[in-house]
Enzyme design. Structure first.
Site, PDB file in Angstrom:
ATOM      1  CE  LYS A  43      17.435 -52.127 -23.447  1.00 54.08           C
ATOM      2  NZ  LYS A  43      16.134 -52.027 -22.787  1.00 54.08           N
TER       3      LYS A  43
ATOM      4  CD  GLU B 282      18.463 -41.433 -36.373  1.00 54.05           C
ATOM      5  OE1 GLU B 282      17.999 -40.325 -36.041  1.00 54.05           O
ATOM      6  OE2 GLU B 282      18.988 -41.646 -37.468  1.00 54.05           O
TER       7      GLU B 282
ATOM      8  CB  CYS C  60      13.459 -37.527 -31.240  1.00 51.40           C
ATOM      9  SG  CYS C  60      12.765 -38.173 -32.754  1.00 51.40           S
TER      10      CYS C  60
ATOM     11  CD  GLU D 138      15.526 -34.805 -26.139  1.00 53.65           C
ATOM     12  OE1 GLU D 138      16.317 -35.533 -25.529  1.00 53.65           O
ATOM     13  OE2 GLU D 138      14.832 -35.201 -27.093  1.00 53.65           O
TER      14      GLU D 138
HETATM   15  P1  NAD Z   1      17.205 -43.679 -22.925  1.00 53.80           P
HETATM   16  O1  NAD Z   1      18.453 -43.222 -23.576  1.00 53.80           O
HETATM   17  O2  NAD Z   1      17.080 -43.552 -21.456  1.00 53.80           O
HETATM   18  O3  NAD Z   1      16.947 -45.232 -23.237  1.00 53.80           O
HETATM   19  C1  NAD Z   1      16.955 -45.727 -24.563  1.00 53.80           C
HETATM   20  C2  NAD Z   1      17.230 -47.228 -24.536  1.00 53.80           C
HETATM   21  O4  NAD Z   1      18.586 -47.443 -24.094  1.00 53.80           O
HETATM   22  C3  NAD Z   1      16.342 -48.034 -23.580  1.00 53.80           C
HETATM   23  O5  NAD Z   1      15.968 -49.239 -24.215  1.00 53.80           O
HETATM   24  C4  NAD Z   1      17.271 -48.300 -22.399  1.00 53.80           C
HETATM   25  O6  NAD Z   1      16.959 -49.468 -21.676  1.00 53.80           O
HETATM   26  C5  NAD Z   1      18.606 -48.461 -23.095  1.00 53.80           C
HETATM   27  N1  NAD Z   1      19.780 -48.270 -22.235  1.00 53.80           N
HETATM   28  C6  NAD Z   1      19.867 -47.580 -21.075  1.00 53.80           C
HETATM   29  N2  NAD Z   1      21.131 -47.638 -20.581  1.00 53.80           N
HETATM   30  C7  NAD Z   1      21.862 -48.376 -21.453  1.00 53.80           C
HETATM   31  C8  NAD Z   1      23.225 -48.774 -21.519  1.00 53.80           C
HETATM   32  N3  NAD Z   1      24.088 -48.431 -20.575  1.00 53.80           N
HETATM   33  N4  NAD Z   1      23.633 -49.503 -22.580  1.00 53.80           N
HETATM   34  C9  NAD Z   1      22.763 -49.839 -23.567  1.00 53.80           C
HETATM   35  N5  NAD Z   1      21.457 -49.507 -23.556  1.00 53.80           N
HETATM   36  C10 NAD Z   1      21.002 -48.777 -22.513  1.00 53.80           C
HETATM   37  O7  NAD Z   1      16.019 -42.903 -23.681  1.00 53.80           O
HETATM   38  P2  NAD Z   1      14.477 -42.797 -23.249  1.00 53.80           P
HETATM   39  O8  NAD Z   1      14.346 -41.916 -22.075  1.00 53.80           O
HETATM   40  O9  NAD Z   1      13.844 -44.144 -23.226  1.00 53.80           O
HETATM   41  O10 NAD Z   1      13.896 -42.038 -24.558  1.00 53.80           O
HETATM   42  C11 NAD Z   1      13.970 -40.685 -24.738  1.00 53.80           C
HETATM   43  C12 NAD Z   1      15.158 -40.258 -25.579  1.00 53.80           C
HETATM   44  O11 NAD Z   1      15.143 -40.888 -26.860  1.00 53.80           O
HETATM   45  C13 NAD Z   1      15.112 -38.767 -25.860  1.00 53.80           C
HETATM   46  O12 NAD Z   1      16.394 -38.208 -25.732  1.00 53.80           O
HETATM   47  C14 NAD Z   1      14.638 -38.717 -27.309  1.00 53.80           C
HETATM   48  O13 NAD Z   1      14.947 -37.536 -28.001  1.00 53.80           O
HETATM   49  C15 NAD Z   1      15.315 -39.891 -27.889  1.00 53.80           C
HETATM   50  N6  NAD Z   1      14.666 -40.284 -29.145  1.00 53.80           N
HETATM   51  C16 NAD Z   1      15.306 -40.042 -30.337  1.00 53.80           C
HETATM   52  C17 NAD Z   1      14.671 -40.384 -31.552  1.00 53.80           C
HETATM   53  C18 NAD Z   1      15.329 -40.163 -32.900  1.00 53.80           C
HETATM   54  O14 NAD Z   1      14.923 -40.808 -33.866  1.00 53.80           O
HETATM   55  N7  NAD Z   1      16.312 -39.295 -33.030  1.00 53.80           N
HETATM   56  C19 NAD Z   1      13.394 -40.942 -31.523  1.00 53.80           C
HETATM   57  C20 NAD Z   1      12.786 -41.154 -30.290  1.00 53.80           C
HETATM   58  C21 NAD Z   1      13.430 -40.828 -29.108  1.00 53.80           C
END
Ligand code: NAD
Length: 488
Positions: free
Chosen positions: A173, A248, A282, A380
């Site tokens: 997704k 992650e 991240c 964060e």
């Molecule tokens: P997010 O958690 O809002 O969304 C991530 C994904 O989860 C999206 O595809 C979203 O549609 C999906 N999602 C949302 N609600 C859901 C649910 N209830 N069930 C299943 N899936 C759902 O994150 P974001 O704002 O898009 O990205 C930023 C975050 O990602 C930051 O916290 C960042 O640190 C983290 N991040 C971590 C890494 C790593 O490798 N550790 C890398 C990049 C980003």
């Protein structure tokens, strides 16, 4: 407007609904995306399950899987420019970064292509003379991969690469924010020659798509990258099915500079750590912890670099700082700075959105030496906002570094070797960079502790995480089995 499609069972389609994607540099819609809902998720999981069980995939040798992954890597390299431009257009990530990252994406697939036929089982020297016992490593099953908007091609590669190398099938997704590069990737993947359904790529919103996918009874493992709050939903969703998870998540990574550090290198690494990718990383080194002996000099140098960074449209090669991905993120930046200033933080530079169209927020430095409770030290924030604390002793530096619920990355700058080793041991984080920052390689595992999640991506460990162990017992004696009422 440009049109994109989802990819299920080797077929492209429009999805149950459509939604607009906005260009973060100008704020207007530029493309229509497929919005997957329950029916599309059902179709994607069914396609992945059918592919997992089909002889075309299940009986394919690991070497043959590896060859397909090599071909995929080559096609990514051939289409690198298109993929980089689409990621820049749809997410606002600067073209310098997306171009460099796409080269890495191909390398990750090459690494897992080579690894596919090196995922070995084991023979056990069992303490019974008439038994041969060995472990088979078998693919885990159907994987749901959920990625956030930033670095989607990269974050997808570190899931798809090891999962396919291990023989799993995947429903990925893409994020609803900036899915264009992933949907274009589907078109490239389609040319490789994998059996249909081995990889399915959909996009949609959290509740209607992500939640349905991660709760689906046909999913064996959820590989998630995103924020901790979403991760809690994902774990609850997958609990119904008792699927395994790898998470992650974000970080609040400390960047520690001692008084004996090479200041030029440390300043550049700190700039890279918090202002590169417009801070939307991240592993952003968002907490500078600097020796009070050099704090003023260091901050002055950092301020000059921050103020001279080229802010502009992301598709220009000279741009160093682009827009934030969404308007909501821009508003969060404003709120975070206001709350931190109210708690006593002092603005060294930046702090307010730029007066221009698009989601532009400048490099911002907040000195929190007199504001230990400022929210910018603990929350964060996915953007170019650096919080700063000074320290007097090594123990104090370590205590400040570990004063976080996250534990993803960390940086230490010192020329003192023994001190570096003490810090490596003491820091609670999945990655410690010493005298460098933000370095990655397919060979090196990546991941964190605490609110930063669990599981590792990259390296051999990640491929093993997409396998399950089967223990095989084979009796080598033709004698009748003796006493049936005791365990052998
Ligand atoms: P997010 O958690 O809002 O969304 C991530 C994904 O989860 C999206 O595809 C979203 O549609 C999906 N999602 C949302 N609600 C859901 C649910 N209830 N069930 C299943 N899936 C759902 O994150 P974001 O704002 O898009 O990205 C930023 C975050 O990602 C930051 O916290 C960042 O640190 C983290 N991040 C971590 C890494 C790593 O490798 N550790 C890398 C990049 C980003």
């Amino acid at each position: 407007m440009q049109q994109f499609q989802q990819y299920i069972g080797g077929v492209f389609s429009d999805g149950s609904a459509r939604f607009e994607s906005h260009d973060p540099a100008i704020g207007t819609a530029w493309a229509m995306m497929p919005e997957a809902r329950t029916v599309d998720v059902e179709a994607a999981v069914a396609a992945a399950r059918a592919a997992f069980q089909s002889p075309d995939w299940a009986d394919m040798t690991a070497t043959a899987r590896g060859k397909l992954l090599y071909r995929l890597a080559d096609l990514i390299s051939e289409n690198a420019e298109t993929l980089a431009q689409l990621e820049t257009r749809d997410t606002g990530k600067i073209i310098r970064e997306t171009s460099a990252q796409i080269a890495y994406v191909a390398e990750y697939y090459r690494y897992y292509a080579g690894l596919a036929d090196k995922i070995e089982g084991a023979h056990l020297p069992i303490d019974k003379p008439d038994m041969e016992v060995w472990l088979r490593r078998e693919p885990l099953g159907v994987v749901a991969a959920v990625v956030p908007w930033n670095s989607q091609l990269f974050l997808a590669a570190v899931k798809i690469g090891p999962a396919l190398a291990a023989g799993c099938t995947v429903v990925l997704k893409a994020s609803e924010d900036g899915p264009a590069p992933m949907l274009e990737f589907a078109r490239i993947f389609d040319q490789v020659g994998f059996p249909p359904g081995v990889l399915n790529i959909i996009t949609g919103f959290g509740a209607d798509c992500g939640a349905v996918l991660t709760a689906h009874s046909g999913i064996d493992h959820v590989a998630f990258t995103g924020g901790p709050e979403t991760a809690r939903h994902v774990v609850r969703n997958s609990a119904e099915n008792l699927a395994s998870t790898s998470l992650e998540l974000g970080g609040k990574s400390p960047f520690i500079v001692f008084e004996d550090a090479d200041i030029d290198s440390a300043v550049n690494a700190q700039v890279s750590g918090i202002f590169a990718a417009t801070g939307q990383s991240c592993v952003a080194g968002s907490r500078l912890i600097v020796s009070n002996q050099i704090k003023d000099v260091f901050l002055q140098r950092l301020k000059e670099k921050a103020e001279s960074a080229q802010i502009g449209v992301p598709d220009k090669r000279t741009t160093e700082i682009g827009p934030l991905c969404t308007k909501a993120q821009l508003n969060r930046a404003v709120d975070l700075v206001a709350a931190s200033v109210a708690a006593g933080a002092q603005i060294v530079t930046g702090g307010a959105p730029l007066d221009r169209e698009g989601n532009f927020f400048p490099p911002t430095i907040l000195d929190c030496s007199k504001a230990p409770d400022a929210p910018c030290l603990s929350e964060e924030f996915f953007g170019p906002v650096l919080s700063v604390r000074g320290f007097d002793t090594e123990a104090e530096a370590l205590a400040i570094a570990n004063d976080t619920a996250h534990g993803l990355a960390s940086g230490v700058f010192t020329r003192d070797l023994t001190r570096a080793h003490r810090m490596i041991r003491g820091i609670r984080a999945g990655i410690v960079w010493v005298n460098t920052y933000r370095a990655v390689s397919p060979i090196a595992p990546f991941g964190g502790h605490g609110l930063s999640g669990h599981g590792r991506e990259g390296g051999l460990e990640a491929a093993l995480d997409y396998t399950k162990v089967k223990t095989v017992w084979l009796r080598t004696s033709d004698d009748p089995i003796p006493e049936p009422f005791v365990m052998r």
